[in-house]
Design a protein around this motif. Sequence first.
Motif, mmCIF file in Angstrom:
data_model
loop_
_atom_site.group_PDB
_atom_site.id
_atom_site.type_symbol
_atom_site.label_atom_id
_atom_site.label_comp_id
_atom_site.label_asym_id
_atom_site.label_seq_id
_atom_site.Cartn_x
_atom_site.Cartn_y
_atom_site.Cartn_z
ATOM 1 N N ASP A 13 1.258 -0.661 0.068
ATOM 2 C CA ASP A 13 0.206 -0.193 0.159
ATOM 3 C C ASP A 13 1.081 1.851 -0.067
ATOM 4 O OD1 ASP A 13 -2.042 -1.383 0.412
ATOM 5 O OD2 ASP A 13 -2.294 -1.549 2.198
ATOM 6 N N SER A 14 2.001 1.331 0.549
ATOM 7 C CA SER A 14 2.942 2.573 0.806
ATOM 8 C C SER A 14 3.186 2.874 -0.423
ATOM 9 C CB SER A 14 4.194 2.346 1.389
ATOM 10 O OG SER A 14 4.501 0.793 1.536
ATOM 11 N N MET A 15 3.205 1.772 -1.669
ATOM 12 C CA MET A 15 4.597 2.324 -2.968
ATOM 13 C C MET A 15 3.629 2.192 -3.665
ATOM 14 S SD MET A 15 7.068 -0.738 -4.899
ATOM 15 C CE MET A 15 8.025 -0.441 -3.721
ATOM 16 N N SER A 16 3.961 3.581 -4.983
ATOM 17 C CA SER A 16 2.899 3.562 -5.699
ATOM 18 C C SER A 16 2.330 2.973 -7.125
ATOM 19 C CB SER A 16 3.107 5.429 -5.987
ATOM 20 O OG SER A 16 4.371 5.114 -6.340
ATOM 21 N N PHE A 17 1.616 3.235 -7.847
ATOM 22 C CA PHE A 17 1.567 2.295 -8.864
ATOM 23 C C PHE A 17 3.112 2.955 -9.861
ATOM 24 C CE2 PHE A 17 -2.853 1.870 -7.907
ATOM 25 C CZ PHE A 17 -3.182 0.918 -8.454
ATOM 26 N N GLU A 18 3.507 3.963 -9.902
ATOM 27 C CA GLU A 18 4.561 4.119 -10.430
ATOM 28 C C GLU A 18 6.264 4.373 -9.997
ATOM 29 O OE1 GLU A 18 2.097 6.485 -8.930
ATOM 30 O OE2 GLU A 18 1.144 7.163 -11.758
ATOM 31 N N GLU A 19 5.645 3.876 -8.893
ATOM 32 C CA GLU A 19 7.451 3.648 -8.347
ATOM 33 C C GLU A 19 6.978 1.853 -8.581
ATOM 34 O OE1 GLU A 19 8.077 5.986 -4.953
ATOM 35 O OE2 GLU A 19 6.142 4.227 -3.912
ATOM 36 N N ALA A 20 6.507 1.375 -8.502
ATOM 37 C CA ALA A 20 5.807 -0.172 -8.315
ATOM 38 C C ALA A 20 6.732 -0.769 -9.892
ATOM 39 C CB ALA A 20 4.329 -1.028 -8.210
ATOM 40 N N LEU A 49 20.715 -0.299 -9.787
ATOM 41 C CA LEU A 49 20.442 0.222 -8.390
ATOM 42 C C LEU A 49 19.496 -0.895 -7.673
ATOM 43 C CD1 LEU A 49 18.592 3.808 -9.641
ATOM 44 C CD2 LEU A 49 20.520 3.081 -8.346
ATOM 45 N N TYR A 50 18.855 -2.295 -8.664
ATOM 46 C CA TYR A 50 18.233 -2.997 -8.479
ATOM 47 C C TYR A 50 19.138 -4.097 -7.639
ATOM 48 C CZ TYR A 50 13.954 -1.342 -9.034
ATOM 49 O OH TYR A 50 12.953 -0.511 -9.355
ATOM 50 N N PRO A 53 19.410 2.719 -0.435
ATOM 51 C CA PRO A 53 19.689 1.882 0.194
ATOM 52 C C PRO A 53 20.988 0.848 -0.682
ATOM 53 C CG PRO A 53 18.184 1.347 -1.335
ATOM 54 C CD PRO A 53 18.504 3.072 -1.032
ATOM 55 N N TYR A 54 21.584 1.102 -1.491
ATOM 56 C CA TYR A 54 22.617 1.796 -2.715
ATOM 57 C C TYR A 54 23.692 1.210 -1.420
ATOM 58 C CZ TYR A 54 18.763 3.107 -5.171
ATOM 59 O OH TYR A 54 17.954 3.342 -5.454
ATOM 60 N N VAL A 90 8.014 -3.169 1.743
ATOM 61 C CA VAL A 90 8.786 -2.887 0.998
ATOM 62 C C VAL A 90 10.368 -3.031 0.592
ATOM 63 C CG1 VAL A 90 9.782 -1.141 -0.478
ATOM 64 C CG2 VAL A 90 7.575 -0.963 -0.085
ATOM 65 N N ARG A 91 9.832 -4.521 -0.200
ATOM 66 C CA ARG A 91 11.624 -5.152 0.320
ATOM 67 C C ARG A 91 12.762 -4.331 -0.564
ATOM 68 N NH1 ARG A 91 11.250 -10.316 2.995
ATOM 69 N NH2 ARG A 91 10.033 -10.924 2.802
ATOM 70 N N LEU A 92 12.075 -4.278 -2.414
ATOM 71 C CA LEU A 92 13.405 -3.058 -3.204
ATOM 72 C C LEU A 92 12.782 -1.765 -3.015
ATOM 73 C CD1 LEU A 92 13.564 -5.531 -5.887
ATOM 74 C CD2 LEU A 92 15.620 -4.947 -3.901
ATOM 75 N N GLN A 93 13.586 -0.921 -3.073
ATOM 76 C CA GLN A 93 13.222 0.396 -2.655
ATOM 77 C C GLN A 93 13.006 0.960 -4.462
ATOM 78 O OE1 GLN A 93 14.837 3.603 -0.663
ATOM 79 N NE2 GLN A 93 15.652 4.619 -1.941
ATOM 80 N N ALA A 94 12.004 1.459 -5.495
ATOM 81 C CA ALA A 94 12.088 1.684 -6.182
ATOM 82 C C ALA A 94 12.970 2.576 -6.526
ATOM 83 C CB ALA A 94 10.244 1.862 -6.647
ATOM 84 N N ASN A 95 13.104 2.256 -8.180
ATOM 85 C CA ASN A 95 14.319 2.999 -9.136
ATOM 86 C C ASN A 95 13.633 4.494 -8.777
ATOM 87 O OD1 ASN A 95 15.223 1.463 -11.814
ATOM 88 N ND2 ASN A 95 16.158 1.346 -10.167
ATOM 89 N N PRO A 96 14.702 5.739 -8.222
ATOM 90 C CA PRO A 96 13.405 7.158 -9.198
ATOM 91 C C PRO A 96 12.805 7.691 -9.704
ATOM 92 C CG PRO A 96 16.041 7.142 -8.287
ATOM 93 C CD PRO A 96 16.010 5.582 -8.376
ATOM 94 N N VAL A 97 12.196 7.770 -9.268
ATOM 95 C CA VAL A 97 10.975 7.993 -11.001
ATOM 96 C C VAL A 97 10.620 9.357 -11.786
ATOM 97 C CG1 VAL A 97 8.010 8.016 -11.545
ATOM 98 C CG2 VAL A 97 9.527 6.265 -10.199
ATOM 99 N N ARG A 98 10.682 9.296 -12.825
ATOM 100 C CA ARG A 98 10.815 10.787 -13.983
ATOM 101 C C ARG A 98 9.293 10.052 -14.295
ATOM 102 N NH1 ARG A 98 14.429 13.007 -18.323
ATOM 103 N NH2 ARG A 98 15.729 12.661 -16.882
ATOM 104 N N ARG A 99 8.541 10.745 -13.868
ATOM 105 C CA ARG A 99 6.959 11.301 -14.333
ATOM 106 C C ARG A 99 6.604 12.362 -15.122
ATOM 107 N NH1 ARG A 99 0.685 10.468 -10.340
ATOM 108 N NH2 ARG A 99 -0.118 10.798 -11.900
ATOM 109 N N MET A 100 6.430 11.495 -16.345
ATOM 110 C CA MET A 100 6.653 11.507 -18.051
ATOM 111 C C MET A 100 5.310 12.028 -17.742
ATOM 112 S SD MET A 100 9.643 11.688 -19.007
ATOM 113 C CE MET A 100 9.789 11.414 -20.883
ATOM 114 N N PRO A 101 5.034 13.265 -18.533
ATOM 115 C CA PRO A 101 3.837 14.400 -19.004
ATOM 116 C C PRO A 101 2.891 13.430 -20.526
ATOM 117 C CG PRO A 101 5.613 15.399 -20.368
ATOM 118 C CD PRO A 101 5.760 14.216 -18.983
#
Length: 393
Positions: free
Chosen positions: A126-133, A183-184, A218-219, A337-348
């Motif tokens: 629940d704490s992770m956004s769809f974009e991150e996932a 990163l993963y 976490p890296y 959360v097991r793995l922190q998602a990559n930093p997201v660039r949310r594209m328009p």
Amino acid sequence: MASPALTMSALLLDTSKHTATVQTTPIPTPGPGELLIRVHAVALNPVDALYSFKPLGSSGRVVGSDFAGTVVSSSPSSNVASSESAFSPGDRVSGFLQGACSVNDRPGAFADYLVCPADLVWCVPDSMSFEEASTISLCGLTAAQALFQRLGLVAPWDSITKPTSQAREIYALIYGASTSVGLYAAQLLHLSAKHSNTTVHLLGTASPARFDLLRAAPYSYEHVISYRDADWPSQIRRLTLDSRGVDIALDCISQNSTVGQVSSTLRDGGKLAVLRSRAAGAWDASLVPAHIDPLYDAVWRGLGERVQYHSMILEANAEMRQFSRDFFGWLSSKDGVRLQANPVRRMPGGLEKVVGDGFMLIGEGDAVKQAEGRKEEWMRPISGEKLVYSLVQ
Ligand SMILES: NC(=O)c1ccc[n+]([C@@H]2O[C@H](COP(=O)([O-])OP(=O)(O)OC[C@H]3O[C@@H](n4cnc5c(N)ncnc54)[C@H](OP(=O)(O)O)[C@@H]3O)[C@@H](O)[C@H]2O)c1
């Protein structure tokens, strides 16, 4: 939940024009053991652009790999013993498909709806956004395959056997530490070390602008070196015990001279995993000493099905599929959360912007040159970020 409409928008391959275009197409029907998923976010991988601009196979297929979304419905498995689906409508899930990165007809992800085998998705906390996932499945599994299947480290979900429970110390190099896979890989390496009583000295290469990111959790790199320093391989060697070299290395770029350079940082008997195949000619094999065998595999083998890819045929492989299930099962944990998602660039924009913006940034050759001429803030070069499109606002 209301039934979806009968048609949807999807990004479909157009082989005659060497591109993909948004079109209206029927919503796919889940087969036995599959889920129908409403796609909320998609993340871009270099292969999505590559095989849109240089298509394999026929037109009209949905392109794209990484997705996150919600379950709409499931179709019971044909296996009587497991005919009940573990998923309910509304469940938040993520996974990856092969899309048009194949010669044969495979489902793709860049669409309002997709179908996916129920054992090849994971539950998004629940704490992770769809974009991150959406950034995790393909590159996370690629990193896991490299570290745990090819380089032989203990996976965090493996039960520990006696020899591996004895304390040990290793030096590891990730070349291309700021790539999505890198990163993963760093996170998985630390989790593996913690799980298997291992002290890991993690060394990496990246652009100096990414050093702070990579040294932080976490890296948690011990040292990061610029790959633009001509002597970076000897700098890495000097950071290892008695300058003997690293025990394991993962080359996340595997292009031109990189595999030869990374080989030169290995200790005697050290192991190296690469992400691009020798057969595809991406890297200069003449620079790699004969006693070193760069270990390659394609993440698509994790789908466990017969795939025609490039000049290769990847045969169906139940063991590879089980590994993917184990990885996705581990990601699905309720413990957080097991793995922190990559930093997201949310594209328009949505699907209609994927080719003109996103694929220009992650493509090769002419596409990248065109992207360099673009002035919009979201068209800056990619470094340590994942491009993501939201399909549901
Ligand atoms: N075997 C498989 O199944 C599989 C699966 C996934 C990916 N791949 C392949 O693995 C590679 C990485 O994929 P990705 O999605 O992780 O990449 P990515 O996130 O798109 O990588 C971008 C980063 O690459 C770094 N970079 C570019 N050229 C470099 C060079 N010559 N030396 C060192 N770093 C360089 C840049 O780092 P800086 O910003 O620090 O300069 C940039 O941040 C791609 O070739 C991809 O096709 C293979």
